[in-house]
Design an enzyme around this catalytic site. Structure first.
Site, mmCIF file in Angstrom:
data_model
loop_
_atom_site.group_PDB
_atom_site.id
_atom_site.type_symbol
_atom_site.label_atom_id
_atom_site.label_comp_id
_atom_site.label_asym_id
_atom_site.label_seq_id
_atom_site.Cartn_x
_atom_site.Cartn_y
_atom_site.Cartn_z
ATOM 1 N N CYS B 37 0.920 -1.184 -0.140
ATOM 2 C CA CYS B 37 -0.078 0.120 -0.017
ATOM 3 C C CYS B 37 0.746 1.280 -0.077
ATOM 4 C CB CYS B 37 -0.951 -0.045 1.238
ATOM 5 S SG CYS B 37 -0.262 0.025 2.690
ATOM 6 N N ASP B 39 2.477 2.754 2.544
ATOM 7 C CA ASP B 39 2.264 3.019 3.852
ATOM 8 C C ASP B 39 3.990 3.186 4.415
ATOM 9 O OD1 ASP B 39 -0.079 3.426 3.611
ATOM 10 O OD2 ASP B 39 -0.913 2.152 5.361
ATOM 11 N N CYS B 63 -2.925 4.559 6.514
ATOM 12 C CA CYS B 63 -4.244 4.729 6.641
ATOM 13 C C CYS B 63 -4.724 4.635 8.220
ATOM 14 C CB CYS B 63 -4.925 3.060 6.032
ATOM 15 S SG CYS B 63 -4.307 1.680 7.085
ATOM 16 N N CYS B 106 -1.028 -3.983 9.136
ATOM 17 C CA CYS B 106 -0.709 -2.796 9.658
ATOM 18 C C CYS B 106 -0.094 -3.092 11.111
ATOM 19 C CB CYS B 106 -2.132 -1.762 9.748
ATOM 20 S SG CYS B 106 -2.875 -1.499 8.214
#
Lengths: 185, 131
Positions: B37, B39, B63, B106
């Site tokens: 993603c 991140d 996110c 995450c």
């Protein structure tokens, strides 16, 4: 050119989409360099022939097959038109998972660059500051795309994987920059 | 997808956002990223001479789940010894925040960030001892 025709060449009846890859579906060779105009032409030509109006009087089976073909065609089109999506897909076809298999990024230089650019974006206070960052990110994304064409053509998948990851971070930054641009405007 | 109340709380009121002096010899920095993603997460610790984490800061661009995971991580490791902080597992973070399966990565990022920060601190301490 490998092509996966959606219609039977003999009887012209619509066929199941089958397992063709996105490149074959649109009649292109598996390569990073594709001509977007040619992809677009081929896509619209096939979508026109698969339009639901043309199947209104056909059997339910043919209607379902034409819809399945249209869906597969949309997936193929979106992948081939997206420079990042195309790289991720080419790597996947070679058995390389760019998702990292649940692992985190092992490239300190890339992470430092990404963190620095995101911090600069978060700290940008004027549209001009955001635009300067966007300009830099766009230039670097373009350089990534040029490198990817060369690396895929030369079969250097390890380096292509690295360039793809870098493009992932640049694309994410450009997404964020669009939102940031609205906030500082 | 609905975020859990705890994720929303950490997202709206992130704990310990900021930076510590990367160059300081009592500071360890962990920089990690999620390849899928894009991140990126930075987690820093300030460690006392007896190996206790005195302070922790994070900066995450990602996110809500990534922000909440790193925010919670800094909260948990503050006041802990390095050895205790190392025992924090991503599953504990994911469970506490009620992360859905698609957001488990995450919490993995946060666990790896803690480990990377500790490793960086130890590398600095070893280098200093060798002087």
């Amino acid at each position: 050119m490998p092509a996966a025709e959606p219609f039977c060449p003999a009887c012209t009846a619509v066929q199941p989409p089958g397992q063709a890859d996105h490149f074959a579906r649109l009649g292109f060779a598996r390569a990073y360099d594709v001509d977007p105009a040619a992809v677009e032409r081929r896509y619209f030509e096939l979508q026109r022939r698969l339009h639901p109006d043309r199947f209104a009087t056909k059997s339910p089976k043919e209607r379902a097959l034409s819809q399945a073909q249209a869906t597969s065609l949309n997936d193929a089109y979106e992948t081939l038109m997206d420079p990042l999506g195309r790289a991720v897909y080419l790597l996947r076809l070679s058995g390389i998972d760019t998702g990292g298999d649940g692992k985190t990024v092992d490239d300190p230089a890339l992470l430092m660059e990404a963190m620095e650019m995101r911090e600069a974006l978060a700290e940008a206070r004027t549209p001009a500051e955001v635009d300067a960052l966007v300009g830099r990110a766009r230039a670097e994304a373009e350089a990534c795309r040029v490198a990817l064409a060369r690396l895929f053509a030369g079969g250097d998948l390890a380096a292509a994987g690295k360039a793809t990851l870098r493009l992932t971070y640049l694309d994410k930054l450009l997404d964020d920059a669009r939102a940031r641009r609205l906030n500082v405007a | 997808m609905a975020y859990s109340e705890k994720v929303i709380d950490h997202y709206n009121n992130p704990r310990n956002v900021g930076s510590l002096d990367k160059g300081a010899e009592d500071v360890g920095t962990g920089l990690v990223g999620a390849p899928a993603c894009g991140d990126v997460m930075k987690l820093q610790i300030r460690v006392s001479a007896d190996g206790i984490i005195q302070d922790a800061k994070f900066k995450t661009f990602g996110c809500g789940s990534a922000i909440a995971s790193s925010s919670l991580a800094t909260e948990w490791i503050k006041g802990k010894s390095l050895n205790d902080a190392e025992t924090i597992k991503n599953t504990m973070i994911a469970q506490h925040l009620a992360l859905p399966p698609v957001k488990i990565h995450c919490s993995v990022l946060a666990e790896d960030a803690i480990k990377a920060a500790i490793a960086d601190y130890r590398a600095k301490a070893t280098a200093k001892a060798a002087e």
